[in-house]
Design an enzyme around this catalytic site. Structure first.
Site, mmCIF file in Angstrom:
data_model
loop_
_atom_site.group_PDB
_atom_site.id
_atom_site.type_symbol
_atom_site.label_atom_id
_atom_site.label_comp_id
_atom_site.label_asym_id
_atom_site.label_seq_id
_atom_site.Cartn_x
_atom_site.Cartn_y
_atom_site.Cartn_z
ATOM 1 C CE LYS A 97 -2.132 -1.120 3.851
ATOM 2 N NZ LYS A 97 -1.389 -2.392 4.113
ATOM 3 N NE ARG A 99 6.213 0.138 10.419
ATOM 4 C CZ ARG A 99 5.044 0.076 9.799
ATOM 5 N NH1 ARG A 99 4.898 0.626 8.596
ATOM 6 N NH2 ARG A 99 4.031 -0.532 10.353
ATOM 7 N NE ARG A 148 1.939 -4.572 11.627
ATOM 8 C CZ ARG A 148 3.064 -4.258 10.983
ATOM 9 N NH1 ARG A 148 4.231 -4.702 11.419
ATOM 10 N NH2 ARG A 148 3.022 -3.505 9.918
HETATM 11 P P1 ADP Z 1 1.117 -1.621 7.607
HETATM 12 O O1 ADP Z 1 2.387 -1.339 6.898
HETATM 13 O O2 ADP Z 1 1.100 -2.869 8.402
HETATM 14 O O3 ADP Z 1 -0.071 -1.552 6.731
HETATM 15 P P2 ADP Z 1 0.723 0.966 8.951
HETATM 16 O O4 ADP Z 1 1.960 1.761 8.851
HETATM 17 O O5 ADP Z 1 -0.412 1.332 8.080
HETATM 18 O O6 ADP Z 1 1.088 -0.573 8.800
HETATM 19 O O7 ADP Z 1 0.214 0.964 10.464
HETATM 20 C C1 ADP Z 1 1.075 0.645 11.533
HETATM 21 C C2 ADP Z 1 0.272 0.498 12.809
HETATM 22 O O8 ADP Z 1 -0.383 1.742 13.104
HETATM 23 C C3 ADP Z 1 -0.853 -0.532 12.737
HETATM 24 O O9 ADP Z 1 -0.388 -1.845 13.028
HETATM 25 C C4 ADP Z 1 -1.799 -0.004 13.813
HETATM 26 O O10 ADP Z 1 -1.324 -0.329 15.108
HETATM 27 C C5 ADP Z 1 -1.683 1.506 13.653
HETATM 28 N N1 ADP Z 1 -2.701 2.028 12.727
HETATM 29 C C6 ADP Z 1 -2.493 2.562 11.498
HETATM 30 N N2 ADP Z 1 -3.648 2.913 10.924
HETATM 31 C C7 ADP Z 1 -4.630 2.575 11.805
HETATM 32 C C8 ADP Z 1 -6.045 2.651 11.803
HETATM 33 N N3 ADP Z 1 -6.715 3.144 10.733
HETATM 34 N N4 ADP Z 1 -6.716 2.197 12.890
HETATM 35 C C9 ADP Z 1 -6.076 1.715 13.957
HETATM 36 N N5 ADP Z 1 -4.753 1.592 14.026
HETATM 37 C C10 ADP Z 1 -4.014 2.020 12.965
HETATM 38 P P1 ADP Z 2 2.139 -1.822 3.239
HETATM 39 O O1 ADP Z 2 2.148 -0.315 3.240
HETATM 40 O O2 ADP Z 2 0.934 -2.394 2.556
HETATM 41 O O3 ADP Z 2 2.368 -2.419 4.587
HETATM 42 P P2 ADP Z 2 4.724 -1.575 1.825
HETATM 43 O O4 ADP Z 2 4.429 -0.736 0.640
HETATM 44 O O5 ADP Z 2 5.480 -0.964 2.943
HETATM 45 O O6 ADP Z 2 3.359 -2.281 2.354
HETATM 46 O O7 ADP Z 2 5.498 -2.887 1.300
HETATM 47 C C1 ADP Z 2 5.915 -3.898 2.219
HETATM 48 C C2 ADP Z 2 7.291 -4.415 1.812
HETATM 49 O O8 ADP Z 2 7.188 -5.164 0.579
HETATM 50 C C3 ADP Z 2 8.309 -3.314 1.534
HETATM 51 O O9 ADP Z 2 9.571 -3.776 1.925
HETATM 52 C C4 ADP Z 2 8.232 -3.119 0.001
HETATM 53 O O10 ADP Z 2 9.467 -2.647 -0.529
HETATM 54 C C5 ADP Z 2 7.929 -4.529 -0.460
HETATM 55 N N1 ADP Z 2 7.057 -4.579 -1.656
HETATM 56 C C6 ADP Z 2 6.028 -3.749 -1.963
HETATM 57 N N2 ADP Z 2 5.430 -4.118 -3.119
HETATM 58 C C7 ADP Z 2 6.104 -5.221 -3.554
HETATM 59 C C8 ADP Z 2 5.971 -6.075 -4.705
HETATM 60 N N3 ADP Z 2 5.014 -5.875 -5.626
HETATM 61 N N4 ADP Z 2 6.841 -7.109 -4.817
HETATM 62 C C9 ADP Z 2 7.808 -7.333 -3.872
HETATM 63 N N5 ADP Z 2 7.970 -6.560 -2.765
HETATM 64 C C10 ADP Z 2 7.134 -5.516 -2.610
#
Ligand code: ADP
Ligand code: ADP
Ligand code: ZN
Length: 216
Positions: free
Chosen positions: A13, A160, A171
């Protein structure tokens, strides 16, 4: 254009959000990034959020919804935005829906990036992020040009604290129980679109652009 990005942790994402927002010139609103900024600055919200984030749980709905709706009132959101990581519960989705309706607005689409569970651990444990600009890298799948430095802003990238295997598993469980119901929520409103998130980063972006089209 008003977009919600859905998908499990590690779906890509954040990675896709950067490209989408560049192309369509809309702000990237990541609730995770906002919480991390508060945590870095030790604000009261950051201290509260850390208790939940570090163990892989969601931050309570009320705090999250208040924070997000406040952000959406910002001037830069008037022509659209991309929400990355919000909503994550049905209550959050309903709050967003109400906010939109009260302003006579609607979502363009809720875009689901589908990635099966077995891909996630490798993606998450190899993830490195830029604490300054939020850019996401991967040691194997998307390394930065200069080792450990952000391509965009040059800051040192880091891992992180919640990207350990144990917290990622937690998660994923939270995603399945609390966030996955949003897929039906948006499908029932005819707002859901899906992309295969297992393809290479560029290929996923191409599929997304096909869905979003040239519309601004
Ligand atoms: P990910 O890469 O796993 O999608 P995010 O960076 O979006 O993680 O979120 C990291 C953490 O921040 C989540 O595991 C949660 O604890 C908190 N968080 C983020 N967005 C939300 C939300 N919309 N509602 C509740 N908690 C959230
Ligand atoms: P989210 O925000 O959904 O948690 P991220 O964009 O941070 O996910 O991506 C999670 C991890 O996977 C990062 O290390 C990113 O570089 C890697 N990644 C993202 N998209 C791809 C893909 N299409 N193929 C392989 N690795 C990916
Ligand atoms: Zn950066």
């Amino acid at each position: 254009m008003k977009i919600v990005l859905l998908g499990p942790p590690g779906a890509g994402k954040g990675t896709q959000a950067k490209s989408i927002c560049n192309r369509y010139n809309i702000p990237h609103i990541s609730t995770g990034d906002i919480f991390r900024k508060h945590m870095a600055e030790n604000t009261p919200l950051g201290i509260e959020a850390r208790k939940h984030i570090d163990i892989g749980h969601l931050v309570p709905d009320k705090v999250t919804i208040d924070m997000l709706l406040e952000r959406l009132k910002n001037e830069d959101c008037k022509d659209g935005y991309l929400l990355d990581g919000f909503p994550r519960t049905v209550l959050q989705a309903e709050a967003l829906q109400q906010f939109l309706e009260s302003n006579n607005e609607r979502l363009t689409t809720a875009l689901l990036i589908e990635v099966p569970r077995e891909f996630i651990i490798e993606r998450m444990t190899g993830r490195r992020v830029c604490p300054s600009c939020g850019a996401s890298y991967h040691t194997k799948f998307n390394p930065p040009q200069i080792q450990d430095k952000c391509d965009i802003c040059g800051s040192d990238i880091m891992q992180r604290k919640d990207d350990t295997e144990e917290t990622v598993r937690e998660r994923l469980d939270v995603y399945e129980s609390q966030t996955q119901p949003l897929i039906d929520f948006y499908e029932n409103k005819n707002l859901l679109s899906k992309v295969d998130g297992t393809k290479a980063i560029n290929a996923v972006f191409e599929s997304i652009c096909e869905i979003l089209g040239d519309e601004k």
